[in-house]
Design an enzyme around this catalytic site. Structure first.
Site, PDB file in Angstrom:
ATOM      1  N   LYS A  10       0.848  -1.160   0.034  1.00 34.90           N
ATOM      2  CA  LYS A  10       0.138  -0.038   0.026  1.00 34.90           C
ATOM      3  C   LYS A  10       0.856   1.510  -0.036  1.00 34.90           C
ATOM      4  O   LYS A  10       0.234   2.572  -0.034  1.00 34.90           O
ATOM      5  CB  LYS A  10      -0.817  -0.091   1.106  1.00 34.90           C
ATOM      6  CG  LYS A  10      -1.739  -1.038   1.298  1.00 34.90           C
ATOM      7  CD  LYS A  10      -2.824  -0.990   2.487  1.00 34.90           C
ATOM      8  CE  LYS A  10      -3.928  -1.908   2.270  1.00 34.90           C
ATOM      9  NZ  LYS A  10      -4.577  -2.202   3.571  1.00 34.90           N
ATOM     10  N   GLY A  11       2.104   0.970   0.256  1.00 35.46           N
ATOM     11  CA  GLY A  11       2.930   2.223   0.227  1.00 35.46           C
ATOM     12  C   GLY A  11       3.237   2.911  -1.191  1.00 35.46           C
ATOM     13  O   GLY A  11       2.865   2.742  -2.167  1.00 35.46           O
ATOM     14  N   ARG A  12       3.965   4.087  -1.160  1.00 35.47           N
ATOM     15  CA  ARG A  12       4.290   4.818  -2.502  1.00 35.47           C
ATOM     16  C   ARG A  12       5.027   3.905  -3.477  1.00 35.47           C
ATOM     17  O   ARG A  12       4.651   3.976  -4.659  1.00 35.47           O
ATOM     18  CB  ARG A  12       5.161   5.919  -2.018  1.00 35.47           C
ATOM     19  CG  ARG A  12       4.330   7.167  -1.402  1.00 35.47           C
ATOM     20  CD  ARG A  12       5.426   8.327  -1.065  1.00 35.47           C
ATOM     21  NE  ARG A  12       6.310   7.775  -0.075  1.00 35.47           N
ATOM     22  CZ  ARG A  12       6.106   8.274   1.124  1.00 35.47           C
ATOM     23  NH1 ARG A  12       5.090   8.728   1.820  1.00 35.47           N
ATOM     24  NH2 ARG A  12       7.139   7.783   2.100  1.00 35.47           N
ATOM     25  N   GLY A  76      14.050  -3.283  -1.705  1.00 35.11           N
ATOM     26  CA  GLY A  76      14.260  -1.830  -2.080  1.00 35.11           C
ATOM     27  C   GLY A  76      14.169  -1.128  -0.747  1.00 35.11           C
ATOM     28  O   GLY A  76      14.695   0.272  -0.897  1.00 35.11           O
ATOM     29  N   THR A  77      13.842  -1.528   0.288  1.00 31.73           N
ATOM     30  CA  THR A  77      13.815  -0.742   1.310  1.00 31.73           C
ATOM     31  C   THR A  77      15.229  -0.408   1.834  1.00 31.73           C
ATOM     32  O   THR A  77      16.252  -1.016   1.529  1.00 31.73           O
ATOM     33  CB  THR A  77      12.969  -1.449   2.617  1.00 31.73           C
ATOM     34  OG1 THR A  77      11.986  -2.312   2.226  1.00 31.73           O
ATOM     35  CG2 THR A  77      12.968  -0.517   3.822  1.00 31.73           C
ATOM     36  N   ALA A 105      18.761  -3.474  -3.429  1.00 29.57           N
ATOM     37  CA  ALA A 105      19.088  -2.380  -4.184  1.00 29.57           C
ATOM     38  C   ALA A 105      19.111  -0.960  -3.294  1.00 29.57           C
ATOM     39  O   ALA A 105      17.922  -0.883  -3.146  1.00 29.57           O
ATOM     40  CB  ALA A 105      18.410  -2.276  -5.620  1.00 29.57           C
ATOM     41  N   PRO A 106      19.811  -0.309  -3.171  1.00 30.86           N
ATOM     42  CA  PRO A 106      19.671   0.969  -2.769  1.00 30.86           C
ATOM     43  C   PRO A 106      19.019   1.938  -3.575  1.00 30.86           C
ATOM     44  O   PRO A 106      18.263   2.911  -3.006  1.00 30.86           O
ATOM     45  CB  PRO A 106      21.222   1.651  -2.387  1.00 30.86           C
ATOM     46  CG  PRO A 106      22.226   0.497  -2.575  1.00 30.86           C
ATOM     47  CD  PRO A 106      21.260  -0.611  -3.663  1.00 30.86           C
ATOM     48  N   ASN A 107      18.895   1.667  -5.034  1.00 27.54           N
ATOM     49  CA  ASN A 107      18.228   2.454  -5.903  1.00 27.54           C
ATOM     50  C   ASN A 107      17.958   1.482  -7.186  1.00 27.54           C
ATOM     51  O   ASN A 107      19.201   0.877  -7.640  1.00 27.54           O
ATOM     52  CB  ASN A 107      19.128   3.951  -6.240  1.00 27.54           C
ATOM     53  CG  ASN A 107      18.077   4.802  -6.737  1.00 27.54           C
ATOM     54  OD1 ASN A 107      17.315   4.568  -7.762  1.00 27.54           O
ATOM     55  ND2 ASN A 107      18.040   5.909  -6.330  1.00 27.54           N
ATOM     56  N   HIS A 135      15.417  14.680  -1.620  1.00 25.97           N
ATOM     57  CA  HIS A 135      14.409  14.101  -1.704  1.00 25.97           C
ATOM     58  C   HIS A 135      13.214  14.617  -1.239  1.00 25.97           C
ATOM     59  O   HIS A 135      13.066  15.821  -0.599  1.00 25.97           O
ATOM     60  CB  HIS A 135      14.478  12.783  -0.732  1.00 25.97           C
ATOM     61  CG  HIS A 135      15.367  11.817  -1.573  1.00 25.97           C
ATOM     62  ND1 HIS A 135      16.814  11.763  -1.316  1.00 25.97           N
ATOM     63  CD2 HIS A 135      14.974  10.580  -1.991  1.00 25.97           C
ATOM     64  CE1 HIS A 135      17.140  10.624  -2.079  1.00 25.97           C
ATOM     65  NE2 HIS A 135      16.259  10.077  -2.491  1.00 25.97           N
ATOM     66  N   LYS A 139      10.092  11.366   3.320  1.00 21.29           N
ATOM     67  CA  LYS A 139      11.108  10.503   3.433  1.00 21.29           C
ATOM     68  C   LYS A 139      11.668  10.265   5.006  1.00 21.29           C
ATOM     69  O   LYS A 139      11.956  11.201   5.439  1.00 21.29           O
ATOM     70  CB  LYS A 139      12.358  10.835   2.574  1.00 21.29           C
ATOM     71  CG  LYS A 139      13.394   9.514   2.568  1.00 21.29           C
ATOM     72  CD  LYS A 139      14.423   9.726   1.557  1.00 21.29           C
ATOM     73  CE  LYS A 139      15.832   8.819   1.694  1.00 21.29           C
ATOM     74  NZ  LYS A 139      14.961   7.222   1.636  1.00 21.29           N
TER      75      LYS A 139
HETATM   76  N1  LIG Z   1      15.649   1.181  -3.775  1.00 18.92           N
HETATM   77  C1  LIG Z   1      14.800   2.075  -4.374  1.00 18.92           C
HETATM   78  O1  LIG Z   1      15.029   2.209  -5.692  1.00 18.92           O
HETATM   79  C2  LIG Z   1      13.877   2.822  -3.675  1.00 18.92           C
HETATM   80  C3  LIG Z   1      13.222   3.726  -4.235  1.00 18.92           C
HETATM   81  C4  LIG Z   1      12.052   4.666  -3.537  1.00 18.92           C
HETATM   82  C5  LIG Z   1      12.070   4.314  -2.130  1.00 18.92           C
HETATM   83  N2  LIG Z   1      12.882   3.296  -1.507  1.00 18.92           N
HETATM   84  C6  LIG Z   1      12.744   2.984  -0.053  1.00 18.92           C
HETATM   85  O2  LIG Z   1      11.697   1.974   0.125  1.00 18.92           O
HETATM   86  C7  LIG Z   1      11.151   2.244   1.315  1.00 18.92           C
HETATM   87  C8  LIG Z   1       9.605   2.592   0.998  1.00 18.92           C
HETATM   88  O3  LIG Z   1       9.607   3.787   0.622  1.00 18.92           O
HETATM   89  P1  LIG Z   1       7.960   4.160   0.242  1.00 18.92           P
HETATM   90  O4  LIG Z   1       8.147   5.775  -0.280  1.00 18.92           O
HETATM   91  O5  LIG Z   1       7.193   3.347  -0.388  1.00 18.92           O
HETATM   92  O6  LIG Z   1       7.345   4.407   1.698  1.00 18.92           O
HETATM   93  P2  LIG Z   1       5.865   4.414   2.299  1.00 18.92           P
HETATM   94  O7  LIG Z   1       5.970   4.996   3.530  1.00 18.92           O
HETATM   95  O8  LIG Z   1       5.226   4.886   1.245  1.00 18.92           O
HETATM   96  O9  LIG Z   1       5.467   2.895   2.191  1.00 18.92           O
HETATM   97  C9  LIG Z   1       5.983   1.962   3.198  1.00 18.92           C
HETATM   98  C10 LIG Z   1       4.717   0.926   3.199  1.00 18.92           C
HETATM   99  O10 LIG Z   1       5.201  -0.436   4.174  1.00 18.92           O
HETATM  100  C11 LIG Z   1       4.324  -0.595   4.961  1.00 18.92           C
HETATM  101  N3  LIG Z   1       4.830  -1.147   6.107  1.00 18.92           N
HETATM  102  C12 LIG Z   1       5.027  -0.687   7.154  1.00 18.92           C
HETATM  103  N4  LIG Z   1       5.382  -1.645   8.077  1.00 18.92           N
HETATM  104  C13 LIG Z   1       5.094  -2.962   7.637  1.00 18.92           C
HETATM  105  C14 LIG Z   1       5.464  -4.217   7.904  1.00 18.92           C
HETATM  106  N5  LIG Z   1       5.723  -4.603   9.194  1.00 18.92           N
HETATM  107  N6  LIG Z   1       4.957  -5.202   6.989  1.00 18.92           N
HETATM  108  C15 LIG Z   1       4.281  -4.738   5.614  1.00 18.92           C
HETATM  109  N7  LIG Z   1       4.253  -3.729   5.434  1.00 18.92           N
HETATM  110  C16 LIG Z   1       4.851  -2.777   6.285  1.00 18.92           C
HETATM  111  C17 LIG Z   1       3.603   0.756   5.349  1.00 18.92           C
HETATM  112  O11 LIG Z   1       2.228   0.475   5.777  1.00 18.92           O
HETATM  113  C18 LIG Z   1       3.477   1.373   4.114  1.00 18.92           C
HETATM  114  O12 LIG Z   1       2.602   1.154   3.413  1.00 18.92           O
HETATM  115  C19 LIG Z   1      12.058   3.267   1.899  1.00 18.92           C
HETATM  116  O13 LIG Z   1      13.095   2.580   2.913  1.00 18.92           O
HETATM  117  C20 LIG Z   1      12.451   4.073   0.816  1.00 18.92           C
HETATM  118  O14 LIG Z   1      13.635   4.832   1.185  1.00 18.92           O
HETATM  119  C21 LIG Z   1      13.766   2.854  -1.987  1.00 18.92           C
HETATM  120  O1  LIG Z   2      11.793   8.243  -1.929  1.00 23.28           O
HETATM  121  C1  LIG Z   2      12.934   7.305  -1.021  1.00 23.28           C
HETATM  122  O2  LIG Z   2      12.636   7.131   0.120  1.00 23.28           O
HETATM  123  C2  LIG Z   2      13.986   6.852  -1.961  1.00 23.28           C
HETATM  124  N1  LIG Z   2      14.828   6.105  -1.121  1.00 23.28           N
HETATM  125  C3  LIG Z   2      15.882   5.448  -1.822  1.00 23.28           C
HETATM  126  C4  LIG Z   2      17.126   5.846  -1.057  1.00 23.28           C
HETATM  127  O3  LIG Z   2      16.944   6.117   0.328  1.00 23.28           O
HETATM  128  O4  LIG Z   2      18.052   5.830  -1.482  1.00 23.28           O
HETATM  129  C5  LIG Z   2      16.157   5.463  -3.136  1.00 23.28           C
HETATM  130  C6  LIG Z   2      15.610   6.901  -3.714  1.00 23.28           C
HETATM  131  C7  LIG Z   2      14.219   7.137  -3.096  1.00 23.28           C
END
Ligand SMILES: NC(=O)c1ccc[n+]([C@@H]2O[C@H](COP(=O)([O-])OP(=O)(O)OC[C@H]3O[C@@H](n4cnc5c(N)ncnc54)[C@H](O)[C@@H]3O)[C@@H](O)[C@H]2O)c1
Ligand SMILES: O=C(O)C1=N[C@H](C(=O)O)CCC1
Length: 250
Positions: A10-12, A76-77, A105-107, A135, A139
């Protein structure tokens, strides 16, 4: 068909992953779980690969549980440390299936992966290097996982090239010089309107190189996520792999 479950659906990011999995010809959505749902519903019978995008505080526990349940995981987290990675490796060594895989993957954006790669190439040639990540203000972690990864890569490349400390006469600092990661100053900006951006600045006497990656929309991460799902599902990357660069011919 690769059966994909999404945790953090359900997250972004998770909601984009659900759409991407539904939209690709070779993947099908198995389960879409979020906070409060029962992770044990995910089994090797219904899922080939789990994509995990949650929050840094819960991701490690999710990954350890999923490894125990016998499924491969694409993560991706952010928030990964050497200690956490060691726990994942230990879990994989005890995994129920042979050749189980976790990919982190960090990204996932090609622009960011290439910026990181180019930074590594440039690092030995410059006296100074700093990283600025920018960002969206929702975040939760700073600096970004990507910026930490980039700074570590620069630090490693500088050490391998025999470079010493960077020039810096700062005597007083209330925090303005940023966080030092592997000898590299990292600065974090949070600004409404931004998505995910990184600038790597390199300096020598009389010259500067700037490498910049801009992700304007979360759809930019989806080709990388699907690539990781396919690579992991192929069985060619057993164990722990960190970084999308492993799947690119760089
Ligand atoms: N690797 C990449 O390319 C990349 C890109 C964007 C974001 N990210 C990272 O991804 C992560 C998520 O970002 P986002 O913007 O989607 O965040 P977000 O807050 O929109 O979504 C996180 C989701 O995880 C859910 N959640 C929380 N605890 C949970 C659990 N125990 N079990 C299952 N679901 C749970 C939340 O309810 C929420 O829906 C962050 O760490 C962000 O930095 C990585
Ligand atoms: O939107 C975020 O949160 C993002 N997190 C990753 C990071 O911390 O590097 C990747 C970029 C977007």
């Amino acid at each position: 068909m690769i059966k994909v479950s999404v945790v953090g659906a359900k997250g972004r990011m998770g909601s984009h992953v659900v759409d991407a999995v539904n939209g690709a010809a070779d993947t099908q959505l198995a389960l879409a779980l979020d906070a409060g749902d029962d992770l044990t519903a995910i089994t090797p019978d219904n899922t080939d690969v789990v994509v995990e995008f949650t929050v840094p505080s819960v991701s490690l526990d999710n990954v350890l549980a999923l490894v125990k349940q016998g499924v491969d995981v694409v993560v991706g987290t952010t928030g990964w440390t050497d200690e956490k990675l060691a726990q994942v490796k230990a879990a994989l060594a005890e995994a129920p299936r042979e050749n189980q895989a976790v990919f982190i993957a960090p990204n996932f954006a090609i622009s960011a992966v290439l910026a990181d790669h180019f930074a590594k190439v440039a690092a030995p040639y410059f006296e100074s290097a700093e990283v600025i990540e920018l960002h969206h203000p929702t975040k939760v972690d700073a600096p970004s996982g990507t910026a930490i990864h980039t700074a570590q890569a620069i630090g490693e490349a500088r050490r391998a090239a025999g470079l010493g400390d960077m020039p810096d006469a700062t005597e007083t600092d209330g925090g303005s010089r940023g966080q030092v990661v592997d000898g590299v100053h990292v600065h974090a900006v949070r600004l409404r309107g931004l998505n995910a951006h990184e600038e790597v600045l390199f300096g020598n006497a009389g010259e500067q190189l700037t490498i910049r990656a801009d992700s304007f929309d979360r759809i930019s991460f989806m080709p990388g996520v699907l690539l990781a799902v396919r690579k992991v599902a192929s069985g060619s990357f057993p164990g722990l792999t960190v970084g999308l660069d492993h799947f690119l011919d760089l």
